[in-house]
Design an enzyme around this catalytic site. Structure first.
Site, short mmCIF file in Angstrom:
data_model
loop_
_atom_site.label_atom_id
_atom_site.label_comp_id
_atom_site.label_asym_id
_atom_site.label_seq_id
_atom_site.Cartn_x
_atom_site.Cartn_y
_atom_site.Cartn_z
N ASP A 134 17.04 -1.82 16.77
CA ASP A 134 16.41 -0.50 16.78
C ASP A 134 17.11 0.56 17.64
OD1 ASP A 134 14.41 1.44 16.22
OD2 ASP A 134 13.39 0.95 18.07
N CYS A 188 10.14 0.44 -6.30
CA CYS A 188 9.11 1.47 -6.09
C CYS A 188 8.75 2.16 -7.42
CB CYS A 188 9.59 2.55 -5.11
SG CYS A 188 9.49 2.08 -3.37
N CYS A 191 6.23 5.40 -8.30
CA CYS A 191 5.12 5.49 -7.34
C CYS A 191 5.47 6.45 -6.20
CB CYS A 191 4.82 4.10 -6.76
SG CYS A 191 3.60 4.11 -5.43
N CYS A 194 2.99 7.02 -0.95
CA CYS A 194 3.31 7.26 0.47
C CYS A 194 3.68 8.72 0.71
CB CYS A 194 4.43 6.33 0.95
SG CYS A 194 5.97 6.51 0.04
N CYS A 198 1.32 11.23 3.26
CA CYS A 198 1.82 11.59 4.61
C CYS A 198 1.04 12.79 5.16
CB CYS A 198 3.32 11.91 4.55
SG CYS A 198 3.98 12.40 6.16
N CYS A 214 7.25 14.08 11.50
CA CYS A 214 6.62 12.75 11.39
C CYS A 214 5.72 12.49 12.60
CB CYS A 214 7.73 11.70 11.32
SG CYS A 214 7.13 10.00 11.31
N CYS A 240 2.43 6.06 13.83
CA CYS A 240 1.59 6.34 12.66
C CYS A 240 1.90 5.31 11.60
CB CYS A 240 1.87 7.75 12.15
SG CYS A 240 0.94 8.18 10.66
N CYS A 243 1.92 5.80 5.95
CA CYS A 243 2.76 5.53 4.77
C CYS A 243 2.86 4.04 4.47
CB CYS A 243 4.15 6.17 4.93
SG CYS A 243 5.10 5.53 6.30
N CYS A 247 0.83 1.87 1.02
CA CYS A 247 1.86 1.30 0.12
C CYS A 247 1.32 0.08 -0.63
CB CYS A 247 3.08 0.91 0.96
SG CYS A 247 4.39 0.14 -0.02
#
Length: 380
Positions: A134, A188, A191, A194, A198, A214, A240, A243, A247
Site C-alpha cells: 500500500d 463488470c 453494471c 458503484c 458514490c 472521495c 468509506c 462502492c 457491488c
C-alpha cells in the site's frame, strides 16, 4: 533449479502462512498505468498521498534492478461486524471503514511477505527482493491484476472471484524468473451500480476516481472539510465503503480467516462524544493498532463533530461549546461552531456570538458565521 517446481512449492507454502491468494507476473513496465497516472495528474485527481514519481510507480526494475518477477499476495478481510453496538439518540456512534478493522493491515501483510522471503531465501540463496504494501511506490492493484489475482472493477478496487473486493494486497519484486500467471477477465459488464452510488460523485466514470472528492480521502485530510461534503460524510470517521457494499460481486462475501483482522465493535463503531475529549495517549492506546489512526486524532475528531451535526445530536451541545471556546486547534474550534449551528439549538446563537467576540482566527470566525446562518435558517 526447477523454477516451475519452486513456484508450486511457494504456492503450497503460502497457504500454510495465511496467504489466501498468490499470483506471479513479470516486472515489465506498467505502460497503461503510466498513461493513466499522467492523465490523473493532469486532471488533478490524485490524493497527494501517492509515493514516488510516475516512473517509480510503474517501473519495478527501478526498485530491484535484477528483477525477473513479482509475486502478488491477497488476504481476505471481514465485511460483517458481529455484535455491532446500536447508534441511538444520546449515544450516537461513528464508523471506521472495513479496511481499518483489526490490526493495521500493513503489519499483517508485511509479516506474510517477510515469511515468504525467508522461505525463498532458503530455497534460492542468491535471492534479491523488495516487498511493498500500500505505502510503497508500486500500485498493488495493477500488480495483482497482472498476476491474475483478480480484475480491477469500476470502483477501482481489485475484485477476486472468491472474496470479492474485500482483500488486502501486497507484492514482492524478486530476481527469480517465475513464470507469469494468466489474467482474469473483467466481468463488470455494463453494471454501473458503484459509479451511481458514490456519495460525492468521486467515481467520475468506471475505473476513474477523482481522489480529491472521495470520502475515503476526505476523512483523512486535516483541514476544514469543504462545505459541500459535510452533509454527505454522515457518521464516517475514517474511510468509506459505499462502492464496495453496493457491488454485486461482494454479495454474501464475508470472510473471517485471520484473527488479526477481527474487529472490536467498540473500537470500529465508537461513541462519538467521548472521542472529542480523548487525550493523545488514550487515542494511541485505543486506536494506535488500527490503520485508521495513521493521521492522528485530529481528522477523527473533526469527523466525529461532523457526525454529531449529521445526527443533530443535542446531547453533544455542551461538549461542542467547550471545544469552540477552549480547543487550541482552529479546525476543531471552527467545525464545532458550524456543528452547533447545524444541530440548531436556539441557545447556541448567543454562545457562538460570545465566542466570536474573542476569536482571532479568520477561518474560525468564518465557520462561526456559517453556524449563525444555519441557526437563522432553522428558526425560520
Amino acid at each position: 533449479m526447477d523454477i516451475q517446481q519452486l513456484k508450486e512449492d511457494v504456492m503450497q507454502y503460502s497457504k500454510t502462512i495465511g496467504i489466501d491468494k498468490i499470483g506471479f507476473t513479470s516486472p515489465d513496465v506498467f505502460t497503461q498505468l503510466k498513461e493513466r497516472l499522467r492523465v490523473q495528474q493532469a486532471l488533478g485527481y490524485q490524493s497527494g498521498f501517492e509515493k514516488g514519481t510516475i516512473e517509480e510507480r510503474t517501473e519495478p526494475k527501478l526498485h530491484v534492478p535484477e528483477a525477473k518477477s513479482i509475486i502478488s499476495i491477497a488476504l481476505a478481510y471481514p465485511s460483517k461486524l458481529k455484535g455491532a453496538p446500536r447508534s441511538k439518540k444520546g449515544e450516537r456512534r461513528g464508523i471506521f471503514c472495513r479496511a481499518s478493522w483489526g490490526e493495521d493491515y500493513h503489519n499483517v501483510l508485511n509479516d506474510r511477505l517477510n515469511k515468504l522471503a525467508s522461505y525463498l531465501q532458503e530455497r534460492y540463496p542468491e535471492l534479491r527482493w523488495r516487498s511493498m504494501v500500500d505505502t510503497g511506490e508500486l500500485s498493488d492493484r495493477a500488480v495483482a491484476e497482472r498476476a491474475g489475482i483478480g480484475f480491477v472493477g469500476k470502483h477501482t478496487n481489485l475484485i477476486t472471484e472468491e472474496f470479492g473486493s474485500y482483500v488486502y494486497l501486497g507484492e514482492m519484486i524478486t530476481n527469480i524468473p517465475f513464470p507469469s500467471d494468466e489474467l482474469v477477465e473483467d466481468s463488470c459488464g455494463d453494471c454501473t451500480i458503484c459509479v451511481d452510488a458514490c456519495p460525492t460523485g468521486a467515481l467520475v466514470q468506471g475505473n476513474q476516481l477523482n481522489a480529491q472528492k472521495c470520502i475515503a480521502f476526505l476523512t483523512q485530510t486535516k483541514g476544514f472539510l469543504p462545505d459541500q461534503y459535510r452533509s454527505v460524510i454522515g457518521n464516517r470517521l475514517y474511510g468509506c465503503d459505499t462502492c464496495q457494499t453496493v457491488c454485486p460481486k461482494n454479495k454474501k462475501k464475508d470472510f473471517h480467516l485471520h484473527q488479526e483482522m477481527e474487529p472490536e465493535p467498540e473500537k470500529v463503531k465508537p461513541l462519538l462524544t467521548p472521542l472529542l475529549s480523548i487525550s493523545n495517549r488514550q487515542f494511541k492506546e485505543t486506536y494506535g493498532q488500527m490503520s485508521g489512526s495513521w493521521r492522528g486524532k485530529k481528522p477523527i475528531q473533526r469527523n466525529a463533530i461532523l457526525a454529531l451535526a449529521h445526527f443533530k445530536e443535542e446531547s453533544a451541545v455542551d461538549e461542542l461549546t467547550r471545544l469552540m471556546f477552549e480547543d487550541p486547534r482552529p479546525v476543531i474550534r471552527g467545525t464545532a461552531a458550524w456543528a452547533l449551528g447545524k444541530i440548531g439549538v436556539a441557545s447556541s446563537e448567543e454562545v457562538i456570538r460570545k465566542a466570536r467576540a474573542t476569536e482571532r482566527d479568520e477561518d474560525v470566525r468564518a465557520e462561526m458565521e456559517k453556524g449563525l446562518a444555519l441557526l437563522n435558517e432553522s428558526s425560520h
